[in-house]
Design an enzyme around this catalytic site. Structure first.
Site, PDB file in Angstrom:
ATOM      1  N   ASP A   8      -0.641   0.955  16.352  1.00 30.93           N
ATOM      2  CA  ASP A   8       0.729   0.424  16.189  1.00 30.93           C
ATOM      3  C   ASP A   8       1.317  -0.250  17.433  1.00 30.93           C
ATOM      4  OD1 ASP A   8       0.311   1.648  13.777  1.00 30.93           O
ATOM      5  OD2 ASP A   8       2.111   2.887  13.795  1.00 30.93           O
ATOM      6  N   ASP A  48       1.692  -0.809  11.454  1.00 34.62           N
ATOM      7  CA  ASP A  48       2.733  -0.303  10.563  1.00 34.62           C
ATOM      8  C   ASP A  48       3.254  -1.524   9.784  1.00 34.62           C
ATOM      9  OD1 ASP A  48       3.838   2.237  10.022  1.00 34.62           O
ATOM     10  OD2 ASP A  48       5.670   1.797  11.145  1.00 34.62           O
ATOM     11  N   HIS A  50       5.700  -2.169   6.642  1.00 33.26           N
ATOM     12  CA  HIS A  50       6.594  -1.656   5.605  1.00 33.26           C
ATOM     13  C   HIS A  50       7.252  -2.749   4.776  1.00 33.26           C
ATOM     14  CE1 HIS A  50       6.283   2.283   7.369  1.00 33.26           C
ATOM     15  NE2 HIS A  50       6.904   1.968   8.481  1.00 33.26           N
ATOM     16  N   HIS A  83      12.015  -1.173  10.773  1.00 37.37           N
ATOM     17  CA  HIS A  83      11.004  -1.596  11.756  1.00 37.37           C
ATOM     18  C   HIS A  83       9.753  -2.061  11.027  1.00 37.37           C
ATOM     19  CE1 HIS A  83       9.912   2.531  10.732  1.00 37.37           C
ATOM     20  NE2 HIS A  83       8.663   2.183  11.016  1.00 37.37           N
ATOM     21  N   LYS A 108      -0.663   0.090   7.155  1.00 41.01           N
ATOM     22  CA  LYS A 108      -0.233   1.350   6.539  1.00 41.01           C
ATOM     23  C   LYS A 108       1.270   1.321   6.336  1.00 41.01           C
ATOM     24  CE  LYS A 108       0.007   3.430  11.128  1.00 41.01           C
ATOM     25  NZ  LYS A 108       1.431   3.766  11.174  1.00 41.01           N
ATOM     26  N   CYS A 153       2.553   8.439  15.237  1.00 40.63           N
ATOM     27  CA  CYS A 153       1.360   7.810  14.647  1.00 40.63           C
ATOM     28  C   CYS A 153       0.082   8.091  15.434  1.00 40.63           C
ATOM     29  CB  CYS A 153       1.603   6.327  14.460  1.00 40.63           C
ATOM     30  SG  CYS A 153       2.849   6.048  13.167  1.00 40.63           S
TER      31      CYS A 153
HETATM   32  C1  VGL Z   1       5.849   5.207  13.925  1.00 40.76           C
HETATM   33  C2  VGL Z   1       7.836   6.112  13.256  1.00 40.76           C
HETATM   34  C3  VGL Z   1       7.838   5.337  12.124  1.00 40.76           C
HETATM   35  C4  VGL Z   1       4.760   5.149  14.945  1.00 40.76           C
HETATM   36  C5  VGL Z   1       5.841   4.409  12.795  1.00 40.76           C
HETATM   37  O1  VGL Z   1       4.053   4.130  15.034  1.00 40.76           O
HETATM   38  O2  VGL Z   1       4.593   6.155  15.673  1.00 40.76           O
HETATM   39  N1  VGL Z   1       6.841   6.060  14.138  1.00 40.76           N
HETATM   40  N2  VGL Z   1       6.836   4.482  11.912  1.00 40.76           N
HETATM   41 ZN    ZN Z   2       6.957   3.093  10.324  1.00 44.53          ZN
END
Ligand code: VGL
Ligand code: ZN
Length: 200
Positions: A8, A48, A50, A83, A108, A153
Site C-alpha cells: 500500500d 488499496d 476502494h 482514501h 484489495k 495492512c
Molecule cells: C490501510 C486503513 C485503511 C493500510 C488501508 O494500508 O494500512 N489502513 N485502509
Molecule cells: Zn483502505
C-alpha cells in the site's frame, strides 16, 4: 525463493494525504533499494482500491466519525477518511516509487461491504486475492514485507503470509504505522512476533 511484498505505498497514505502516515514518504527510497535487491526472485505490490461508497469510509454514515468503531456484516470495522478511491490520484503509487521490478499488483478492498487489510484475504477471510497461490506457483518459500501501515495492512499481510506457511520477515526500517491509538505499532509488532514473523 524469496519474494518482497510492498504494501500500500500509495499517495493517500503519504503525509498530507487523507490517511497520511508519519514517515511514509521517507520509505520510498529504502523500498526502491529493496525492490532492486538481487536476493528477491520476485517483487509484488498491494494496492488499496476502494469504491467511493466503501463502508469503511466515515462519510458513508450520518452519525459516525473517523476513528469510530462500527460493525460491518458481523465484523468490527474502524471508520476511515475516504482514501484510495479506485482510479483517483490518491490511489496511485507514491511519487518516486520505482515499480520497475514489481511483477504483479494485487488490489484489495473492492467490495464495499468488507475491508481488506491483508494483501491475501479480506478481513473476514471470505475471499482470497490470489496472492498466496501466485507466490506458491512461482516457487516462493520466503517472504519479506514492507510498506504501510505497520499496525494495519502490513500487519495482516505478514500474519496471513505466515499462516499460509511462508517464512516471513518484516523489514522494520521499511515500514511505518498509523498509530490511531498510542501503542498500536508496538502491539502490532508483538502480534507479529507471536505469529511467527521475524522482525529484521
Ligand atoms: C490501510 C486503513 C485503511 C493500510 C488501508 O494500508 O494500512 N489502513 N485502509
Ligand atoms: Zn483502505
Amino acid at each position: 525463493m524469496r519474494a518482497l511484498i510492498v504494501v500500500d505505498m500509495q499517495r493517500d497514505f503519504m503525509p498530507g494525504g487523507p490517511l497520511g502516515v508519519d514517515g511514509a514518504d521517507a520509505l520510498v527510497r529504502p523500498i526502491n533499494v529493496l525492490t532492486h535487491d538481487a536476493s528477491y526472485g520476485l517483487v509484488v505490490a498491494t494496492q488499496d482500491w476502494h469504491p467511493r461508497t466503501h463502508m469503511s469510509f466515515a462519510s458513508q454514515y450520518e452519525d459516525q466519525e473517523e476513528g469510530d468503531l462500527v460493525e460491518l456484516e458481523g465484523l468490527p470495522q474502524v471508520l476511515w477518511p475516504e482514501h484510495c478511491v479506485q482510479c483517483s490520484e490518491g490511489a496511485e503509487f507514491a511519487d518516486g516509487l520505482d515499480l520497475a521490478r514489481v511483477q504483479a499488483i494485487f488490489r484489495k478492498g473492492m467490495d464495499p461491504m468488507i475491508d481488506s487489510y491483508s494483501g491475501f484475504f479480506d478481513n473476514g477471510r471470505r475471499r482470497s486475492t490470489g496472492l498466496g497461490d501466485f507466490l506458491r506457483g512461482r516457487g516462493v518459500t520466503d517472504v519479506d514485507v514492507c510498506g504501510v501501515a505497520t499496525d494495519y495492512c502490513v500487519r495482516f499481510t505478514a500474519l496471513d503470509a505466515a499462516g499460509l506457511g511462508f517464512r516471513v520477515r518484516l523489514i522494520r526500517d521499511a515500514c511505518a504505522g498509523v498509530e490511531l491509538q498510542p501503542g498500536d505499532v508496538e502491539r502490532a509488532l508483538q502480534d507479529l512476533r507471536e505469529g511467527g514473523v521475524q522482525l529484521v
